[in-house]
Design a protein around this motif. Sequence first.
Motif, short mmCIF file in Angstrom:
data_model
loop_
_atom_site.label_atom_id
_atom_site.label_comp_id
_atom_site.label_asym_id
_atom_site.label_seq_id
_atom_site.Cartn_x
_atom_site.Cartn_y
_atom_site.Cartn_z
N THR A 1 4.33 -3.69 3.01
CA THR A 1 4.56 -2.31 3.45
C THR A 1 3.30 -1.49 3.27
OG1 THR A 1 5.34 -1.58 1.26
CG2 THR A 1 7.02 -2.33 2.81
N ILE A 2 3.19 -0.48 4.12
CA ILE A 2 2.09 0.47 4.01
C ILE A 2 2.64 1.85 4.37
CG2 ILE A 2 1.31 -0.12 6.34
CD1 ILE A 2 -1.54 0.58 5.42
N THR A 3 2.38 2.82 3.52
CA THR A 3 2.88 4.18 3.76
C THR A 3 1.98 4.89 4.77
OG1 THR A 3 1.56 5.14 1.98
CG2 THR A 3 3.78 4.34 1.41
N SER A 4 2.45 6.04 5.23
CA SER A 4 1.66 6.82 6.18
C SER A 4 0.34 7.26 5.55
CB SER A 4 2.44 8.04 6.65
OG SER A 4 2.82 8.85 5.56
N SER A 5 0.34 7.48 4.25
CA SER A 5 -0.90 7.84 3.55
C SER A 5 -1.92 6.71 3.63
CB SER A 5 -0.57 8.16 2.09
OG SER A 5 -1.75 8.40 1.36
N GLY A 6 -1.46 5.49 3.43
CA GLY A 6 -2.35 4.32 3.53
C GLY A 6 -2.88 4.14 4.94
N ILE A 7 -2.02 4.34 5.93
CA ILE A 7 -2.44 4.24 7.34
C ILE A 7 -3.50 5.30 7.62
CG2 ILE A 7 -1.70 4.54 9.73
CD1 ILE A 7 1.01 3.30 8.84
N GLY A 8 -3.29 6.50 7.11
CA GLY A 8 -4.26 7.58 7.31
C GLY A 8 -5.62 7.24 6.71
N LYS A 9 -5.62 6.64 5.53
CA LYS A 9 -6.89 6.26 4.89
C LYS A 9 -7.61 5.20 5.72
CE LYS A 9 -5.51 7.59 0.22
NZ LYS A 9 -4.72 8.69 0.68
N LEU A 10 -6.87 4.24 6.23
CA LEU A 10 -7.48 3.21 7.08
C LEU A 10 -8.02 3.82 8.38
CD1 LEU A 10 -4.99 0.25 6.65
CD2 LEU A 10 -7.38 0.27 5.94
N LEU A 11 -7.27 4.72 9.00
CA LEU A 11 -7.74 5.34 10.24
C LEU A 11 -8.99 6.17 10.02
CD1 LEU A 11 -4.39 6.40 11.93
CD2 LEU A 11 -5.97 4.60 12.64
N ASN A 12 -9.05 6.92 8.93
CA ASN A 12 -10.27 7.68 8.62
C ASN A 12 -11.46 6.75 8.45
OD1 ASN A 12 -9.15 10.23 8.74
ND2 ASN A 12 -8.59 10.25 6.58
N PHE A 13 -11.23 5.63 7.76
CA PHE A 13 -12.30 4.66 7.56
C PHE A 13 -12.76 4.07 8.90
CE2 PHE A 13 -13.62 0.23 6.73
CZ PHE A 13 -14.70 0.47 5.89
N ILE B 1 0.87 -1.17 0.00
CA ILE B 1 0.00 0.00 0.00
C ILE B 1 0.91 1.23 0.00
CG2 ILE B 1 -1.88 1.21 1.14
CD1 ILE B 1 -2.62 -1.47 2.48
N ASP B 2 1.26 1.67 -1.20
CA ASP B 2 2.08 2.86 -1.37
C ASP B 2 1.16 4.01 -1.79
OD1 ASP B 2 1.42 2.13 -3.96
OD2 ASP B 2 3.45 1.51 -4.50
N LEU B 3 1.72 5.07 -2.32
CA LEU B 3 0.90 6.22 -2.70
C LEU B 3 -0.17 5.86 -3.73
CD1 LEU B 3 0.49 9.19 -2.14
CD2 LEU B 3 2.11 9.70 -3.95
N LYS B 4 0.23 5.15 -4.77
CA LYS B 4 -0.72 4.74 -5.82
C LYS B 4 -1.74 3.73 -5.25
CE LYS B 4 -0.85 2.85 -10.49
NZ LYS B 4 -0.07 2.29 -11.59
N GLY B 5 -1.25 2.78 -4.48
CA GLY B 5 -2.14 1.79 -3.88
C GLY B 5 -3.08 2.42 -2.86
N GLY B 6 -2.60 3.47 -2.19
CA GLY B 6 -3.44 4.17 -1.23
C GLY B 6 -4.65 4.81 -1.88
N ASP B 7 -4.46 5.31 -3.10
CA ASP B 7 -5.59 5.89 -3.83
C ASP B 7 -6.62 4.82 -4.18
OD1 ASP B 7 -4.46 8.40 -3.72
OD2 ASP B 7 -3.56 8.26 -5.72
N LYS B 8 -6.12 3.66 -4.57
CA LYS B 8 -7.03 2.54 -4.90
C LYS B 8 -7.76 2.07 -3.63
CE LYS B 8 -6.99 -1.79 -7.45
NZ LYS B 8 -6.17 -2.73 -8.22
N LEU B 9 -7.02 2.02 -2.52
CA LEU B 9 -7.62 1.64 -1.24
C LEU B 9 -8.72 2.62 -0.86
CD1 LEU B 9 -7.67 -0.11 1.34
CD2 LEU B 9 -5.86 1.37 2.23
#
Length: 87
Positions: A53-65, A20-28
Amino acid sequence: MDIELNTEVNKADVVIKGNIDLKGGDKLAEVLHEITFMKNIEHVVFNMSEVNTITSSGIGKLLNFFNHNNRRSSTIKIKDYSNILYE
């Protein structure tokens, strides 16, 4: 990164494969947004056993969810995660 979304009566299973990188975070974010507007979903289960791996952006998206669904009394569970994510 691939995301598989399976829904049953009141449950959504989310299987994430890949990092879950920047591009994957958008898909997530797109998938999480889709689940958010499924009114009958009461339980969301994540399988992250193939995520290394998961970037801080991906973690943020999960936390908001998590925060949004916590307000609507949905249960959220991470069923599986890779050893690397655990560390």
